[in-house]
Write a protein that holds these residues in place. Structure first.
Motif, PDB file in Angstrom:
ATOM      1  N   THR A  48      -4.441   1.241  -8.832  1.00 51.77           N
ATOM      2  CA  THR A  48      -4.845   1.507  -7.453  1.00 51.77           C
ATOM      3  C   THR A  48      -5.768   0.406  -6.949  1.00 51.77           C
ATOM      4  O   THR A  48      -5.629  -0.067  -5.823  1.00 51.77           O
ATOM      5  CB  THR A  48      -5.549   2.874  -7.369  1.00 51.77           C
ATOM      6  OG1 THR A  48      -4.687   3.876  -7.905  1.00 51.77           O
ATOM      7  CG2 THR A  48      -5.905   3.214  -5.938  1.00 51.77           C
ATOM      8  N   ALA A  63       0.628   3.279  -3.412  1.00 53.07           N
ATOM      9  CA  ALA A  63      -0.235   4.460  -3.359  1.00 53.07           C
ATOM     10  C   ALA A  63       0.362   5.624  -4.146  1.00 53.07           C
ATOM     11  O   ALA A  63      -0.349   6.328  -4.845  1.00 53.07           O
ATOM     12  CB  ALA A  63      -0.466   4.873  -1.907  1.00 53.07           C
ATOM     13  N   LEU A  86       0.829  -1.209   0.000  1.00 47.52           N
ATOM     14  CA  LEU A  86       0.000   0.000   0.000  1.00 47.52           C
ATOM     15  C   LEU A  86       0.863   1.258   0.000  1.00 47.52           C
ATOM     16  O   LEU A  86       0.566   2.218  -0.704  1.00 47.52           O
ATOM     17  CB  LEU A  86      -0.927   0.007   1.211  1.00 47.52           C
ATOM     18  CG  LEU A  86      -2.188  -0.828   1.099  1.00 47.52           C
ATOM     19  CD1 LEU A  86      -2.936  -0.826   2.422  1.00 47.52           C
ATOM     20  CD2 LEU A  86      -3.078  -0.330  -0.018  1.00 47.52           C
ATOM     21  N   TRP A  87       1.917   1.261   0.803  1.00 45.83           N
ATOM     22  CA  TRP A  87       2.789   2.429   0.898  1.00 45.83           C
ATOM     23  C   TRP A  87       3.474   2.711  -0.436  1.00 45.83           C
ATOM     24  O   TRP A  87       3.519   3.841  -0.915  1.00 45.83           O
ATOM     25  CB  TRP A  87       3.821   2.194   1.989  1.00 45.83           C
ATOM     26  CG  TRP A  87       4.736   3.350   2.202  1.00 45.83           C
ATOM     27  CD1 TRP A  87       5.973   3.520   1.666  1.00 45.83           C
ATOM     28  CD2 TRP A  87       4.477   4.508   2.990  1.00 45.83           C
ATOM     29  NE1 TRP A  87       6.509   4.700   2.084  1.00 45.83           N
ATOM     30  CE2 TRP A  87       5.598   5.334   2.896  1.00 45.83           C
ATOM     31  CE3 TRP A  87       3.401   4.905   3.770  1.00 45.83           C
ATOM     32  CZ2 TRP A  87       5.691   6.542   3.557  1.00 45.83           C
ATOM     33  CZ3 TRP A  87       3.497   6.116   4.442  1.00 45.83           C
ATOM     34  CH2 TRP A  87       4.611   6.915   4.325  1.00 45.83           C
ATOM     35  N   VAL A 146      -3.659  -2.795  -6.301  1.00 47.85           N
ATOM     36  CA  VAL A 146      -2.891  -2.681  -5.054  1.00 47.85           C
ATOM     37  C   VAL A 146      -3.809  -2.869  -3.853  1.00 47.85           C
ATOM     38  O   VAL A 146      -3.480  -3.600  -2.910  1.00 47.85           O
ATOM     39  CB  VAL A 146      -2.156  -1.323  -4.997  1.00 47.85           C
ATOM     40  CG1 VAL A 146      -1.644  -1.026  -3.608  1.00 47.85           C
ATOM     41  CG2 VAL A 146      -1.013  -1.318  -5.992  1.00 47.85           C
ATOM     42  N   ALA A 147      -4.972  -2.236  -3.881  1.00 45.89           N
ATOM     43  CA  ALA A 147      -5.919  -2.367  -2.763  1.00 45.89           C
ATOM     44  C   ALA A 147      -6.416  -3.801  -2.628  1.00 45.89           C
ATOM     45  O   ALA A 147      -6.493  -4.341  -1.516  1.00 45.89           O
ATOM     46  CB  ALA A 147      -7.090  -1.409  -2.954  1.00 45.89           C
ATOM     47  N   SER A 154      -3.641  -6.078  -1.304  1.00 44.34           N
ATOM     48  CA  SER A 154      -3.406  -5.796   0.114  1.00 44.34           C
ATOM     49  C   SER A 154      -4.482  -6.426   0.986  1.00 44.34           C
ATOM     50  O   SER A 154      -4.189  -7.011   2.032  1.00 44.34           O
ATOM     51  CB  SER A 154      -3.347  -4.293   0.354  1.00 44.34           C
ATOM     52  OG  SER A 154      -2.249  -3.747  -0.319  1.00 44.34           O
TER      53      SER A 154
END
Length: 109
Positions: A42, A33, A29-30, A45-46, A49
């Protein structure tokens, strides 16, 4: 999936794998983002995670995470990729959705 991970360790080993999954998800996430250039990146990645946090299809999510980290071409990307590959090899642990869905079964004859 059941034959893919050798075991779902409990106790301190399972807690360690939970911590490893959470740390990898936070790093993803870091890093993701700020680097995501499109809405689908996005979303990816979400989703990855969340899958890592829950321990859902962990080997698949961790392998995709390793690919994502390797595309970043920096030392943080290599660290994330190595962590993800270790998670692929070790499995999700007992404190994961995978353990509930694909855990050991008793075979009664």
């Amino acid at each position: 999936m059941r034959g893919y991970t050798a075991s779902f360790p409990r106790g301190s080993a399972g807690a360690g794998l939970l911590l490893l999954r959470l740390a990898l998800a936070a790093q993803l996430l870091w890093q993701g983002a700020g680097a995501a250039a499109a809405w689908w990146q996005t979303l990816l990645v979400a989703l990855l995670s969340l899958m890592l946090c829950a321990g859902l299809l962990t080997p698949v999510a961790a392998a995709l995470c390793a690919c994502y980290h390797l595309m970043s071409f920096d030392h943080n990307g290599l660290t994330g990729a190595a962590t993800a590959i270790a998670l692929v090899l070790m499995g999700p642990g007992a404190y994961a959705a995978d353990a509930r869905l694909f855990g050991r079964r008793k075979i009664l004859m």
